[in-house]
Design a protein around this motif. Structure first.
Motif, PDB file in Angstrom:
ATOM      1  N   ALA A 155     -57.220 128.544  49.089  1.00  0.00           N
ATOM      2  CA  ALA A 155     -55.919 128.080  48.596  1.00  0.00           C
ATOM      3  C   ALA A 155     -54.928 127.942  49.760  1.00  0.00           C
ATOM      4  O   ALA A 155     -54.122 127.005  49.803  1.00  0.00           O
ATOM      5  CB  ALA A 155     -55.382 129.053  47.549  1.00  0.00           C
ATOM      6  N   LYS A 158     -55.549 124.732  51.681  1.00  0.00           N
ATOM      7  CA  LYS A 158     -54.950 123.577  51.007  1.00  0.00           C
ATOM      8  C   LYS A 158     -53.428 123.589  51.164  1.00  0.00           C
ATOM      9  O   LYS A 158     -52.822 122.561  51.478  1.00  0.00           O
ATOM     10  CB  LYS A 158     -55.338 123.605  49.529  1.00  0.00           C
ATOM     11  N   ASN A 161     -52.370 122.744  54.613  1.00  0.00           N
ATOM     12  CA  ASN A 161     -52.983 121.510  55.127  1.00  0.00           C
ATOM     13  C   ASN A 161     -53.777 121.795  56.405  1.00  0.00           C
ATOM     14  O   ASN A 161     -53.726 121.037  57.379  1.00  0.00           O
ATOM     15  CB  ASN A 161     -51.923 120.439  55.388  1.00  0.00           C
ATOM     16  N   GLN A 179     -64.915 122.043  46.038  1.00  0.00           N
ATOM     17  CA  GLN A 179     -63.559 122.523  45.797  1.00  0.00           C
ATOM     18  C   GLN A 179     -62.495 121.506  46.231  1.00  0.00           C
ATOM     19  O   GLN A 179     -61.309 121.816  46.274  1.00  0.00           O
ATOM     20  CB  GLN A 179     -63.337 123.846  46.538  1.00  0.00           C
ATOM     21  N   PHE A 181     -62.419 119.775  49.229  1.00  0.00           N
ATOM     22  CA  PHE A 181     -62.170 119.661  50.667  1.00  0.00           C
ATOM     23  C   PHE A 181     -63.121 118.639  51.298  1.00  0.00           C
ATOM     24  O   PHE A 181     -64.171 118.311  50.740  1.00  0.00           O
ATOM     25  CB  PHE A 181     -62.355 121.016  51.351  1.00  0.00           C
TER      26      PHE A 181
END
Length: 280
Positions: A155, A158, A161, A179, A181
């Motif tokens: 998490a 993400k 970034n 997931q 990515f």
């Protein structure tokens, strides 16, 4: 770990004698022939591709399962297969080959190797091409990141970034992709960690035992942080050519005997580290 090397490197095979073998030293063989005295039989009528040898295909390096140390190949996988070789009254010989061949069983089908031992995850897809031993290792993935990135979970990757890396065509890469990515793909576990060290990526998804060994180095532990463990339900197995029931039975027996008499736990502690919680 469900590894494969990206890009076919045809006919690359380096030959090693293991630390557990009777013959010391490092052998390097060019080309694709295993050489030796040709096919033979080990104890119990187990067929082998080279008389007096149990020839193992692997893909180096992948510590703590198989890697070079002092001119020999050592590690957890190597030690377990040395037990098989001892029971068969032969000597383990290791060929360093492209990992993509383990997925297809190419070197097994061509008679280059008797088995593959490479920290390989048992999957239904691979079962179509090879026969697997009983599972010998329960594996998990882990997130490893630079401390300065502040990343500890996917998490975080993400949210910040951050750039994520994984080994090409592994279960780690597959999980990251599932997931959402698009991880940077590296050819080997060493390349993954080097990519993290040199700033090509901020975090990586990689097999937890690899991380355990890597963080034993103080410099690595000072600069990098272990994030979340990722339970993927993976189990490693050794593979043989489809239908090679005698060798498969010998491998299974060695694994089961080692677990029963304490040898497995001893080797686990030697090469991997403390036993998982609840296992003694």
């Amino acid at each position: 770990m469900s590894r494969t090397a990206g890009g076919r490197r045809a006919c690359r095979a380096r030959t090693f004698v293991t630390a557990g073998a009777a013959v010391a030293g490092l052998l390097v063989a060019a080309g694709c022939s295993s050489g030796g005295d040709g096919p033979g039989e080990a104890a119990g009528g187990v067929p082998v591709v080279e008389k007096g040898k149990l020839t193992t295909c692997t893909h180096l390096p992948y510590p703590p399962f198989q890697f070079e140390q002092g001119g020999k190949v050592v590690g957890f996988d190597v030690a377990l297969i040395d037990l098989v070789a001892k029971n068969l009254k032969v000597e383990q010989k290791i060929l360093d080959t492209p990992f993509e061949n383990f997925k297809t069983g190419a070197f097994l089908n061509s008679g280059e190797c008797d088995l593959a031992a490479a920290g390989m995850t048992i999957t239904d897809e691979r079962k179509k091409n090879v026969d697997f031993s009983v599972p010998y290792f329960d594996a998990t993935q882990a997130l490893l990141a630079t401390k300065k990135s502040g990343v500890r979970t996917l998490a975080d990757v993400k949210a910040k970034n951050a750039k994520l890396g994984a080994q090409a065509e592994t279960t780690g890469e597959s999980y990251a992709t599932s997931q959402g990515f698009d991880p940077v793909a590296f050819e080997s576990s060493d390349a993954v960690l080097n990519g993290l060290r040199t700033g090509q990526v901020d975090a990586v998804v990689i097999d937890y035992p690899v991380v355990q060994g890597w963080l034993k180095d103080k410099a690595n532990a000072d600069a990098f942080a272990l994030g979340e463990n990722i339970e993927t339900g993976e189990q490693y197995g050794f593979s043989v050519k489809k239908g090679n029931t005698k060798l498969l039975a010998a491998i299974d027996k060695a694994i089961k005997d080692a677990k029963a008499d304490g040898t497995y736990n001893k080797l686990y502690k030697q090469w991997i580290g403390p036993l998982p919680q609840g296992q003694s």
